[in-house]
Design a protein around this motif. Structure first.
Motif, mmCIF file in Angstrom:
data_model
loop_
_atom_site.group_PDB
_atom_site.id
_atom_site.type_symbol
_atom_site.label_atom_id
_atom_site.label_comp_id
_atom_site.label_asym_id
_atom_site.label_seq_id
_atom_site.Cartn_x
_atom_site.Cartn_y
_atom_site.Cartn_z
ATOM 1 N N GLY A 29 45.218 40.409 39.114
ATOM 2 C CA GLY A 29 44.824 41.368 38.086
ATOM 3 C C GLY A 29 45.779 41.359 36.912
ATOM 4 N N CYS A 30 47.076 41.281 37.194
ATOM 5 C CA CYS A 30 48.044 41.239 36.091
ATOM 6 C C CYS A 30 47.978 39.912 35.345
ATOM 7 C CB CYS A 30 49.453 41.533 36.595
ATOM 8 S SG CYS A 30 49.724 43.308 36.835
ATOM 9 N N ALA A 31 47.588 38.829 36.013
ATOM 10 C CA ALA A 31 47.357 37.567 35.293
ATOM 11 C C ALA A 31 46.254 37.773 34.267
ATOM 12 C CB ALA A 31 47.003 36.448 36.267
ATOM 13 N N VAL A 32 45.185 38.447 34.670
ATOM 14 C CA VAL A 32 44.109 38.775 33.726
ATOM 15 C C VAL A 32 44.655 39.682 32.626
ATOM 16 C CG1 VAL A 32 41.909 40.005 33.456
ATOM 17 C CG2 VAL A 32 42.228 38.409 35.364
ATOM 18 N N MET A 33 45.449 40.675 33.007
ATOM 19 C CA MET A 33 46.022 41.595 32.017
ATOM 20 C C MET A 33 46.794 40.836 30.941
ATOM 21 S SD MET A 33 46.357 44.911 31.445
ATOM 22 C CE MET A 33 47.390 46.103 30.641
ATOM 23 N N THR A 34 47.536 39.809 31.327
ATOM 24 C CA THR A 34 48.336 39.059 30.341
ATOM 25 C C THR A 34 47.483 38.325 29.320
ATOM 26 O OG1 THR A 34 48.475 37.031 31.657
ATOM 27 C CG2 THR A 34 50.228 38.687 32.006
ATOM 28 N N GLY A 50 49.511 34.646 40.382
ATOM 29 C CA GLY A 50 48.130 34.739 39.932
ATOM 30 C C GLY A 50 47.957 33.979 38.634
ATOM 31 N N GLU A 51 46.837 33.247 38.504
ATOM 32 C CA GLU A 51 46.544 32.475 37.295
ATOM 33 C C GLU A 51 45.083 32.640 36.910
ATOM 34 O OE1 GLU A 51 47.810 28.543 38.514
ATOM 35 O OE2 GLU A 51 49.763 28.889 37.569
ATOM 36 N N GLY A 104 36.084 35.218 29.791
ATOM 37 C CA GLY A 104 34.945 35.385 28.902
ATOM 38 C C GLY A 104 35.050 36.701 28.160
ATOM 39 N N ARG A 105 33.993 37.072 27.476
ATOM 40 C CA ARG A 105 34.004 38.322 26.714
ATOM 41 C C ARG A 105 34.065 39.554 27.616
ATOM 42 N NH1 ARG A 105 33.090 41.685 22.741
ATOM 43 N NH2 ARG A 105 31.295 43.059 22.733
ATOM 44 N N SER A 106 33.331 39.520 28.721
ATOM 45 C CA SER A 106 33.271 40.711 29.566
ATOM 46 C C SER A 106 33.830 40.529 30.971
ATOM 47 C CB SER A 106 31.831 41.215 29.655
ATOM 48 O OG SER A 106 31.001 40.215 30.221
ATOM 49 N N THR A 107 34.089 39.303 31.384
ATOM 50 C CA THR A 107 34.676 39.085 32.704
ATOM 51 C C THR A 107 35.775 38.040 32.635
ATOM 52 O OG1 THR A 107 33.062 37.380 33.322
ATOM 53 C CG2 THR A 107 32.559 39.663 33.976
ATOM 54 N N ALA A 108 36.635 38.085 33.639
ATOM 55 C CA ALA A 108 37.688 37.081 33.801
ATOM 56 C C ALA A 108 37.787 36.757 35.286
ATOM 57 C CB ALA A 108 39.019 37.596 33.274
ATOM 58 N N VAL A 109 38.107 35.522 35.589
ATOM 59 C CA VAL A 109 38.251 35.057 36.965
ATOM 60 C C VAL A 109 39.671 34.526 37.129
ATOM 61 C CG1 VAL A 109 37.431 33.384 38.677
ATOM 62 C CG2 VAL A 109 35.801 34.465 37.106
ATOM 63 N N ALA A 110 40.311 34.914 38.229
ATOM 64 C CA ALA A 110 41.666 34.434 38.503
ATOM 65 C C ALA A 110 41.778 34.041 39.971
ATOM 66 C CB ALA A 110 42.692 35.513 38.163
ATOM 67 N N ARG A 111 42.778 33.241 40.253
ATOM 68 C CA ARG A 111 43.069 32.872 41.643
ATOM 69 C C ARG A 111 44.532 33.173 41.909
ATOM 70 N NH1 ARG A 111 45.884 28.147 42.218
ATOM 71 N NH2 ARG A 111 46.001 26.850 40.367
ATOM 72 N N GLY A 112 44.881 33.300 43.178
ATOM 73 C CA GLY A 112 46.262 33.596 43.532
ATOM 74 C C GLY A 112 46.672 32.907 44.813
#
Length: 163
Positions: free
Chosen positions: A87-92, A123-124, A129-137
């Motif tokens: 989640g914090c990867a997305v936050m960055t 996490g990376e 995208g505009r409304s979603t983000a996908v990350a893996r950890g």
């Protein structure tokens, strides 16, 4: 191991303080101690230690109160530290004025984590995208790099001032 200070609800930033920074600046301010660490990390023994755009690292160790009734580390602890780093990867990757929330996440535990073993959860972001983000950890031993768990998340990106 990162120092994990106690926090109270009064210490947490309000929505305006969150939206006034880029996501990367927000996570960097937590790491530097200008903002309090996430309360979940205080409770469970982990904290953010590194951040770059699209990447966040948390470090910690499971303590006795994270054990399940069979004497192992509860799967929720793996989930909490992985959800935090992903989640914090997305936050960055968020611009000023954007927020996120986790829509869903999945954790795959690959081996039992002994109590007290220092770990790093990295996490990376894989897609933004505009409304979603996908990350893996990945959750690995800090000293031996053994893989303990992997995870994926999809996050909703929000712009509260637009709505």
């Amino acid at each position: 191991m990162p120092r994990i200070p106690a926090t109270s609800p009064a210490d947490l930033p309000d929505r305006a303080a969150i939206l006034a920074r880029t996501g990367l600046a927000f996570v960097e301010d937590m790491i530097a101690g200008r903002l309090p660490p996430p309360p979940i990390g205080v409770a469970l023994g982990f904290a953010p230690t590194e951040a770059a755009r699209g990447r966040a690292v948390f470090e910690g160790a499971a303590r006795f109160d994270a054990m399940n009734p069979m004497g192992g580390v509860h799967g929720g602890w793996y989930g909490a530290i992985l959800d935090s780093c992903m989640g914090c990867a997305v936050m960055t990757d968020l611009a000023q004025g954007e927020m996120y929330t986790t829509l869903d996440f999945s954790v795959n535990i690959t081996r039992a984590l002994p109590l007290g073993i220092p770990v790093r959860a990295v996490g990376e972001v894989q897609h933004r995208g505009r409304s979603t983000a996908v990350a893996r950890g990945e959750l690995r031993g800090r000293d031996d790099d053994r893989l303990y768990a992997t995870g994926t998340t999809t996050c909703l990106v929000m712009r509260p001032e637009e709505g």
